[in-house]
Design a protein around this motif. Sequence first.
Motif, short mmCIF file in Angstrom:
data_model
loop_
_atom_site.label_atom_id
_atom_site.label_comp_id
_atom_site.label_asym_id
_atom_site.label_seq_id
_atom_site.Cartn_x
_atom_site.Cartn_y
_atom_site.Cartn_z
N THR A 102 -52.35 40.50 -43.75
CA THR A 102 -51.41 39.60 -44.45
C THR A 102 -49.99 40.16 -44.41
OG1 THR A 102 -53.18 38.91 -45.95
CG2 THR A 102 -50.92 38.50 -46.67
N ALA A 103 -49.85 41.45 -44.63
CA ALA A 103 -48.51 42.06 -44.64
C ALA A 103 -47.84 41.97 -43.28
CB ALA A 103 -48.62 43.52 -45.08
N VAL A 104 -48.59 42.29 -42.20
CA VAL A 104 -48.01 42.26 -40.85
C VAL A 104 -47.72 40.82 -40.44
CG1 VAL A 104 -48.43 42.78 -38.42
CG2 VAL A 104 -49.11 44.42 -40.18
N ARG A 105 -48.65 39.91 -40.74
CA ARG A 105 -48.44 38.51 -40.38
C ARG A 105 -47.19 37.94 -41.06
NH1 ARG A 105 -52.43 34.57 -43.07
NH2 ARG A 105 -51.04 35.23 -44.76
N ASP A 106 -47.06 38.21 -42.36
CA ASP A 106 -45.89 37.70 -43.08
C ASP A 106 -44.59 38.30 -42.54
OD1 ASP A 106 -47.66 36.29 -44.58
OD2 ASP A 106 -47.47 37.52 -46.40
N ALA A 107 -44.65 39.59 -42.20
CA ALA A 107 -43.43 40.24 -41.66
C ALA A 107 -43.02 39.59 -40.35
CB ALA A 107 -43.69 41.73 -41.47
N ILE A 108 -43.98 39.40 -39.45
CA ILE A 108 -43.67 38.85 -38.13
C ILE A 108 -43.16 37.42 -38.24
CG2 ILE A 108 -44.76 38.09 -35.98
CD1 ILE A 108 -46.43 40.62 -36.02
N GLU A 109 -43.77 36.64 -39.15
CA GLU A 109 -43.41 35.22 -39.24
C GLU A 109 -42.11 34.98 -40.02
OE1 GLU A 109 -46.80 33.14 -40.75
OE2 GLU A 109 -47.95 33.39 -38.89
N LYS A 110 -41.70 35.95 -40.86
CA LYS A 110 -40.51 35.73 -41.69
C LYS A 110 -39.31 36.55 -41.26
CE LYS A 110 -43.11 34.49 -45.86
NZ LYS A 110 -43.42 34.85 -47.27
N LEU A 111 -39.51 37.47 -40.34
CA LEU A 111 -38.42 38.40 -40.04
C LEU A 111 -37.18 37.72 -39.46
CD1 LEU A 111 -38.53 41.49 -40.56
CD2 LEU A 111 -38.41 41.77 -38.10
N HIS A 112 -37.34 36.56 -38.83
CA HIS A 112 -36.16 35.88 -38.28
C HIS A 112 -35.21 35.43 -39.38
CE1 HIS A 112 -38.81 32.49 -39.26
NE2 HIS A 112 -37.72 31.74 -39.31
N GLU A 113 -35.68 35.43 -40.65
CA GLU A 113 -34.83 35.04 -41.77
C GLU A 113 -34.10 36.24 -42.37
OE1 GLU A 113 -37.43 33.26 -44.60
OE2 GLU A 113 -38.18 31.72 -43.22
N LEU A 114 -34.40 37.44 -41.87
CA LEU A 114 -33.86 38.67 -42.45
C LEU A 114 -32.34 38.74 -42.30
CD1 LEU A 114 -34.54 41.49 -43.67
CD2 LEU A 114 -34.70 42.34 -41.33
N GLN A 115 -31.65 38.95 -43.43
CA GLN A 115 -30.20 39.11 -43.41
C GLN A 115 -29.84 40.39 -42.66
OE1 GLN A 115 -27.85 36.97 -44.64
NE2 GLN A 115 -29.52 35.53 -45.12
N GLY A 116 -28.82 40.32 -41.86
CA GLY A 116 -28.37 41.52 -41.14
C GLY A 116 -29.06 41.72 -39.81
N LEU A 117 -30.09 40.92 -39.52
CA LEU A 117 -30.75 41.03 -38.23
C LEU A 117 -29.85 40.41 -37.15
CD1 LEU A 117 -33.48 41.97 -36.98
CD2 LEU A 117 -34.27 39.61 -37.19
N THR A 118 -29.76 41.05 -36.00
CA THR A 118 -28.91 40.52 -34.93
C THR A 118 -29.45 39.19 -34.43
OG1 THR A 118 -30.18 41.65 -33.22
CG2 THR A 118 -28.34 42.88 -34.19
N ASP A 119 -28.59 38.47 -33.71
CA ASP A 119 -29.01 37.17 -33.16
C ASP A 119 -30.18 37.34 -32.20
OD1 ASP A 119 -27.09 35.88 -34.60
OD2 ASP A 119 -25.63 35.80 -32.96
#
Length: 511
Positions: A102-119
């Motif tokens: 659950t933790a890895v799946r949520d991270a992979i699926e939500k990481l594109h919303e992370l503030q500060g992440l490059t384009d």
Amino acid sequence: MRTPPVQSDSVAAQALAAPSNFFSSGLRQKVDQLMNILWAGGVNNPMDSIEQISYLLFLRLLTEKDNVLASLDKKYVCIFSGKWAKYAWGNFVTLAGNDLFTAVRDAIEKLHELQGLTDTGKLLFSRATLKIYDRPTLRAVVQAIHGMDLSAHDGHDLKGDMYEYLLSKLSASGTNGQFRTPRHIIDLIVALVNPQPKHRICDPACGTAGFLISAFTHILRQHTKPADLKQGLVDGGLLKAAQWKFLEEQAFTGFDNDANMVKIAILNLYLHQLEKARVSMLNPLTTGFGGAYPGQQFDIILANPPFAGKVQDESILADLNYKLNTRSTELLFLKWFIDHLAPGGRAGVIVPNGVLFGSTNAATSLRELLLTECDLQAVINLPSGVFKPYSGVGTAALIFEKGKKTESVWFYDLTADGYSLDDKRTPIEANDIPDTLAKWPNREEGPNSYRVPVQKIREHDWSLAAGRYKPVTAKAVNHDKPADILGEVLELESEIVKRGNALLGQIGRKK
């Protein structure tokens, strides 16, 4: 004869060197172990395996970078803080079973919303999902990645080499004319084109970004102290700050119409210090960019575009296909290269042999355009097994510069590239690449190379088929005089009769 681009012999020779000590680092065994774990755990498609490893590897490296920046600057706000803290890599290492999944799946699926992440980071995690459903397998993969020593060894950053080795597992590719270009062929073409720090470099069918990374390495090698080069260190230590900034932020552009390839290219560039390289999912034959056609132009174009397939008429950019009227992918890409080179820009691209001598109106007019609006400096005929086991198609590398007419074309028949030309592609001694690089600066002629004036090519309907122009040399052979040869024949005949009669006598028959 015009003066060829200047390139030191040492640079050409070093293009063949393999300074990395990746194979002795133990990382190769770790990568093999990872692929075996995923295979046994039900992730059987190499592309899926590499995609999943890419996500997890990026999460680990991003967390480590976040921690380093936080340790250097107390005012730095960690990107893995607040509600995002649970997605930091360190948390995954301690979890197992459904909690880990659950933790890895949520991270992979939500990481594109992370503030500060490059384009590019957001693009990497766009529509991403976890495909490792077997919980023990997922834990084994996380632990294996966590156990990898990704730190620099004696100044060598091996992460890029490790990922390149991982990409060599893409044996499932090769469909639809799409296959990975051998690294030594890429390095050869890049050495011939000779990109510089100020150049804007584009690969419009970038795949895993091999050409872009080779161009970056080539520039670094040219700007590394000789003493460091002798130790196998390629760090670009002689580059100025402004040159570094340009290389990191503006120099490299890649396109690909395959979402999976785009993600692999992003991580490959990230692991080679090119985090801000511009990589987009785009089919350049059907989608424009940078304003009215042709839009942005580039100083260097490097590519091995897909050869197979035809594009639907209505999808092709009208300006690209103007007066060409073709649906052939390879012809449209060659036209795209010419249109998107800036004046004085240089290209090194691979084309199937059909482009060199095809008799259609589109193929003929495109060759005429290439020879009259560009200086086609070289046609390097590659051995037909160079893309085995993916394909046995005959290909050639074209090296050309836009903005002046061709006076003569240097042909080189590369018959051996240091590997067997069967499906195994095992290393062999025969290798014409060093000779190609040695003869290139002065376009020297030799057993494998020759120059052809453009007038002769025009007389043959702009054909670039090497066999049409290859010099035929007649070798004088010394034979004995006919009278001597006939005398020997009669002498032999007499001896045969003599021995035959003797044999008949021994078996009781008389002549």
